[in-house]
Design a protein around this motif. Structure first.
Motif, PDB file in Angstrom:
ATOM      1  N   TRP A 312       0.851  -1.227   0.000  1.00  0.00           N
ATOM      2  CA  TRP A 312       0.000   0.000   0.000  1.00  0.00           C
ATOM      3  C   TRP A 312       0.873   1.258   0.000  1.00  0.00           C
ATOM      4  N   TYR A 313       1.980   1.170   0.834  1.00  0.00           N
ATOM      5  CA  TYR A 313       2.903   2.311   0.858  1.00  0.00           C
ATOM      6  C   TYR A 313       3.561   2.519  -0.503  1.00  0.00           C
ATOM      7  N   MET A 314       3.959   1.442  -1.137  1.00  0.00           N
ATOM      8  CA  MET A 314       4.617   1.548  -2.434  1.00  0.00           C
ATOM      9  C   MET A 314       3.678   2.168  -3.483  1.00  0.00           C
ATOM     10  N   GLY A 315       2.419   1.773  -3.384  1.00  0.00           N
ATOM     11  CA  GLY A 315       1.437   2.342  -4.312  1.00  0.00           C
ATOM     12  C   GLY A 315       1.291   3.852  -4.136  1.00  0.00           C
ATOM     13  N   LYS A 316       1.278   4.275  -2.879  1.00  0.00           N
ATOM     14  CA  LYS A 316       1.179   5.720  -2.605  1.00  0.00           C
ATOM     15  C   LYS A 316       2.406   6.458  -3.144  1.00  0.00           C
ATOM     16  N   ILE A 317       3.596   5.833  -2.931  1.00  0.00           N
ATOM     17  CA  ILE A 317       4.827   6.482  -3.426  1.00  0.00           C
ATOM     18  C   ILE A 317       4.780   6.611  -4.947  1.00  0.00           C
ATOM     19  N   GLU A 318       4.369   5.527  -5.623  1.00  0.00           N
ATOM     20  CA  GLU A 318       4.300   5.557  -7.084  1.00  0.00           C
ATOM     21  C   GLU A 318       3.315   6.613  -7.576  1.00  0.00           C
ATOM     22  N   HIS A 319       2.188   6.723  -6.878  1.00  0.00           N
ATOM     23  CA  HIS A 319       1.173   7.706  -7.278  1.00  0.00           C
ATOM     24  C   HIS A 319       1.707   9.133  -7.129  1.00  0.00           C
ATOM     25  N   SER A 320       2.414   9.374  -6.028  1.00  0.00           N
ATOM     26  CA  SER A 320       2.958  10.706  -5.794  1.00  0.00           C
ATOM     27  C   SER A 320       4.028  11.056  -6.816  1.00  0.00           C
ATOM     28  N   VAL A 321       4.850  10.064  -7.107  1.00  0.00           N
ATOM     29  CA  VAL A 321       5.893  10.309  -8.106  1.00  0.00           C
ATOM     30  C   VAL A 321       5.288  10.588  -9.472  1.00  0.00           C
ATOM     31  N   HIS A 322       4.241   9.820  -9.804  1.00  0.00           N
ATOM     32  CA  HIS A 322       3.573  10.043 -11.093  1.00  0.00           C
ATOM     33  C   HIS A 322       2.987  11.449 -11.171  1.00  0.00           C
ATOM     34  N   ARG A 323       2.394  11.889 -10.060  1.00  0.00           N
ATOM     35  CA  ARG A 323       1.794  13.223 -10.045  1.00  0.00           C
ATOM     36  C   ARG A 323       2.874  14.301 -10.160  1.00  0.00           C
ATOM     37  N   MET A 324       3.985  14.087  -9.459  1.00  0.00           N
ATOM     38  CA  MET A 324       5.075  15.057  -9.547  1.00  0.00           C
ATOM     39  C   MET A 324       5.619  15.129 -10.973  1.00  0.00           C
ATOM     40  N   GLN A 325       5.660  13.986 -11.629  1.00  0.00           N
ATOM     41  CA  GLN A 325       6.148  13.961 -13.013  1.00  0.00           C
ATOM     42  C   GLN A 325       5.207  14.741 -13.931  1.00  0.00           C
ATOM     43  N   ASN A 326       3.902  14.611 -13.687  1.00  0.00           N
ATOM     44  CA  ASN A 326       2.921  15.375 -14.474  1.00  0.00           C
ATOM     45  C   ASN A 326       3.107  16.873 -14.307  1.00  0.00           C
ATOM     46  N   VAL A 327       3.334  17.282 -13.037  1.00  0.00           N
ATOM     47  CA  VAL A 327       3.529  18.708 -12.769  1.00  0.00           C
ATOM     48  C   VAL A 327       4.772  19.209 -13.483  1.00  0.00           C
ATOM     49  N   ILE A 328       5.843  18.428 -13.398  1.00  0.00           N
ATOM     50  CA  ILE A 328       7.095  18.835 -14.053  1.00  0.00           C
ATOM     51  C   ILE A 328       6.901  18.949 -15.562  1.00  0.00           C
ATOM     52  N   GLU A 329       6.211  17.991 -16.142  1.00  0.00           N
ATOM     53  CA  GLU A 329       5.967  18.045 -17.591  1.00  0.00           C
ATOM     54  C   GLU A 329       5.108  19.252 -17.956  1.00  0.00           C
ATOM     55  N   GLY A 330       4.141  19.554 -17.079  1.00  0.00           N
ATOM     56  CA  GLY A 330       3.279  20.707 -17.322  1.00  0.00           C
ATOM     57  C   GLY A 330       4.065  22.008 -17.288  1.00  0.00           C
ATOM     58  N   ILE A 331       4.957  22.119 -16.277  1.00  0.00           N
ATOM     59  CA  ILE A 331       5.785  23.332 -16.184  1.00  0.00           C
ATOM     60  C   ILE A 331       6.685  23.454 -17.399  1.00  0.00           C
ATOM     61  N   LEU A 332       7.238  22.370 -17.816  1.00  0.00           N
ATOM     62  CA  LEU A 332       8.106  22.391 -19.005  1.00  0.00           C
ATOM     63  C   LEU A 332       7.341  22.856 -20.239  1.00  0.00           C
ATOM     64  N   ALA A 333       6.135  22.289 -20.425  1.00  0.00           N
ATOM     65  CA  ALA A 333       5.332  22.656 -21.595  1.00  0.00           C
ATOM     66  C   ALA A 333       4.914  24.119 -21.521  1.00  0.00           C
ATOM     67  N   TYR A 334       4.540  24.571 -20.305  1.00  0.00           N
ATOM     68  CA  TYR A 334       4.080  25.959 -20.131  1.00  0.00           C
ATOM     69  C   TYR A 334       5.206  26.945 -20.411  1.00  0.00           C
ATOM     70  N   SER A 335       6.382  26.667 -19.887  1.00  0.00           N
ATOM     71  CA  SER A 335       7.509  27.582 -20.090  1.00  0.00           C
ATOM     72  C   SER A 335       8.015  27.511 -21.522  1.00  0.00           C
ATOM     73  N   ALA A 336       7.898  26.321 -22.145  1.00  0.00           N
ATOM     74  CA  ALA A 336       8.381  26.170 -23.521  1.00  0.00           C
ATOM     75  C   ALA A 336       7.521  26.949 -24.508  1.00  0.00           C
ATOM     76  N   ALA A 337       6.272  27.233 -24.121  1.00  0.00           N
ATOM     77  CA  ALA A 337       5.368  27.938 -25.040  1.00  0.00           C
ATOM     78  C   ALA A 337       5.885  29.322 -25.389  1.00  0.00           C
TER      79      ALA A 337
END
Length: 502
Positions: A312-337
């Motif tokens: 259960w802990y591992m699942g939470k860690i994976e979910h958080s990492v996935h969300r952080m990756q989405n945010v990073i990709e979003g910031i990259l796309a936003y700044s790249a515009a």
């Protein structure tokens, strides 16, 4: 003889100018033609009566004295533009006359009478008063405005000036063309010459030039003029004004300097933000990737040893990492515009949409979604940005769906007329959770979220990036809808772009 006298009488009676003849010291009216009788306004029964009796109001105006002086001395009297008040129909009226009293001599060279002629110039006098009043008002306006006026006689080269002309040019004695040119900044002499050359065709002179003051300081001026031509079209005069615009120029330069400084400051701030976004996104990207990698290896190597709680802990860690990756990709796309210019090319929106359907194929299948699209037109734009725009909007429509209803996304288009030309209006309509009207504008703000991260994943940058892309193309994007009844995003984009890069 009798015929000659009648002829003279007819001439006098029908003369357009008032004529009267008075005899004796009592100034008995022997003759008054129709013009004189009309001027007096006392009726036509004036012959045989005295001048003083008919026009008593002239007594205070010393006009009788003038006539009697002529009778006594035999010397004529002339008056020009003289005010004469006459009572007509009980009311005093003011006239202006050029008039004279001429002595009449008998055969013994003795004065026996006075002939009175006059010309009513009341209208001319009032017109002159109006002109003088207008000139005075104009002079006061010129003085108050700080401007100076000039008139150049092109034949004699003499210059007549008024207002602040001399003070603006800083010339204390007679003004000549040579002195004016000598006061100009050397770089502006060519400007003056070109303005005068152009005026030979247009008839209007207009230029700005710097005057060198006695203390060597400079003063900006605005000089305008008009060429006056004679009946043969030959230039005879130049009349115009000069205006001291040094303070205005200084203010304009100050505003330009402040604008440049503000722009530079904004550019620095934008560069700093861009650098920060790059730093955060790039520096975080690698650690996040490593965390995901090591979680995957840990799961592979220790899967059999994982307890249910550890899983259960591992699942939470994976979910958080996935969300952080989405945010990073979003910031990259936003700044790249905003990062660099993108070339403008023809884009078939149908092909863009087909590509997006392929990219989102898994999501569409998982949610059993239906995408319906009408024929879309070609537009001009930056392909990468347009792809990002419609990917975000379609992905949003799939993401914010209601759990119990399969998503249905309808994409339609129409051509509309905008202020700058033809536009395509694309509507992306869904049957998802909808938008409260109160938030229809806030959702385009960066990092603005209407739902918790646990409900709907995302960086909070998708729609703000959409607006940035649309505005970069000179278009608009709006959102509407109702809660639990779906949302409609309306995008308007120009069919053609004005530049080759965005």
């Amino acid at each position: 003889m009798e015929r000659t006298l009648q002829l003279l009488r007819d001439i006098v009676d029908n003369a357009p100018l008032p004529i009267g003849v008075y005899t004796g010291s009592e100034l008995k009216i022997e003759l008054a033609n129709l013009a004189m009788i009309k001027t007096w306004g006392k009726g036509d029964k004036v012959l045989g009566r005295s001048y003083i009796e008919v026009l008593p109001e002239l007594g205070k105006q010393r006009i009788f004295e003038q006539a009697l002086e002529v009778y006594r001395t035999g010397s004529a009297f002339h008056a020009k533009d003289k005010r004469v008040d006459i009572v007509i129909d009980g009311q005093q009226k003011t006239f202006y006359f050029n008039y004279c009293f001429m002595p009449l001599f008998d055969q013994q060279e003795l004065v026996y009478g006075v002939m009175n002629t006059g010309m009513d110039i009341t209208d001319l006098h009032l017109a002159k008063e109006k002109v003088q009043s207008s000139e005075e008002q104009l002079r006061m306006a010129v003085e108050a405005s700080g401007m100076g006026t000039y008139e150049i006689d092109l034949l004699s080269q003499s210059i007549a000036t008024s207002g602040n002309f001399s003070s603006i040019w800083d010339i204390k004695d007679t003004i000549t063309n040579e002195k004016i040119i000598s006061k100009l900044h050397p770089d502006d002499i060519a400007v003056r010459e070109k303005a005068h050359l152009d005026a030979q065709q247009s008839g209007v002179i207009s230029y700005q030039a710097r005057i060198i003051n006695e203390d060597k300081s400079l003063r900006w001026t605005n000089i305008t003029g008009k060429i006056i031509r004679d009946e043969n079209g030959k230039p005879v005069k130049i009349t115009g004004i000069i205006e001291d615009i040094d303070r205005r120029k200084t203010l304009e330069e100050q505003l330009r300097k402040e604008a440049r400084e503000t722009t530079q400051e904004l550019q620095r701030s934008n560069d700093d933000l861009q650098h920060f976004a790059n730093l955060v996104s790039h520096d975080l990207r690698e650690p996040v990737r490593k965390v995901k990698t090591f979680i995957s290896r840990m799961r592979d190597e220790m899967q059999s040893e994982f307890s249910q709680r550890l899983e259960w802990y591992m699942g939470k860690i994976e979910h958080s990492v996935h969300r952080m990756q989405n945010v990073i990709e979003g910031i990259l796309a936003y700044s790249a515009a905003d990062k660099k210019k993108q070339p403008v090319e023809r884009i078939d929106l149908n092909r863009i949409l087909e590509g997006i359907k392929t990219d989102l194929e898994l999501v569409i299948q998982e949610k059993n979604a239906v995408l319906i699209s009408s024929e879309l037109p070609e537009i001009q734009g930056a392909r990468i940005l347009i792809q990002q725009l419609f990917y975000n909007l379609v992905h949003n429509a799939l993401k914010f769906s209601r759990a119990e209803i399969p998503p249905k996304v309808i994409i339609s288009s129409s051509l509309v007329q905008g202020s700058g030309g033809d536009l395509v209006q694309v509507c992306i309509e869904d049957n998802g959770i909808g938008i409260d009207k109160a938030y229809s504008e806030r959702i385009f703000t960066a990092f603005e979220r209407l739902h918790s991260k646990d409900q709907y994943e995302g960086s909070g940058l998708g729609l703000s990036l959409c607006r940035k892309i649309v505005e970069r193309h000179g278009g608009t994007i709006t959102a509407s809808g109702e809660k639990d009844k779906g949302a409609v995003f309306t995008v308007r984009l120009p069919l053609k772009q004005q530049s080759t890069a965005l």
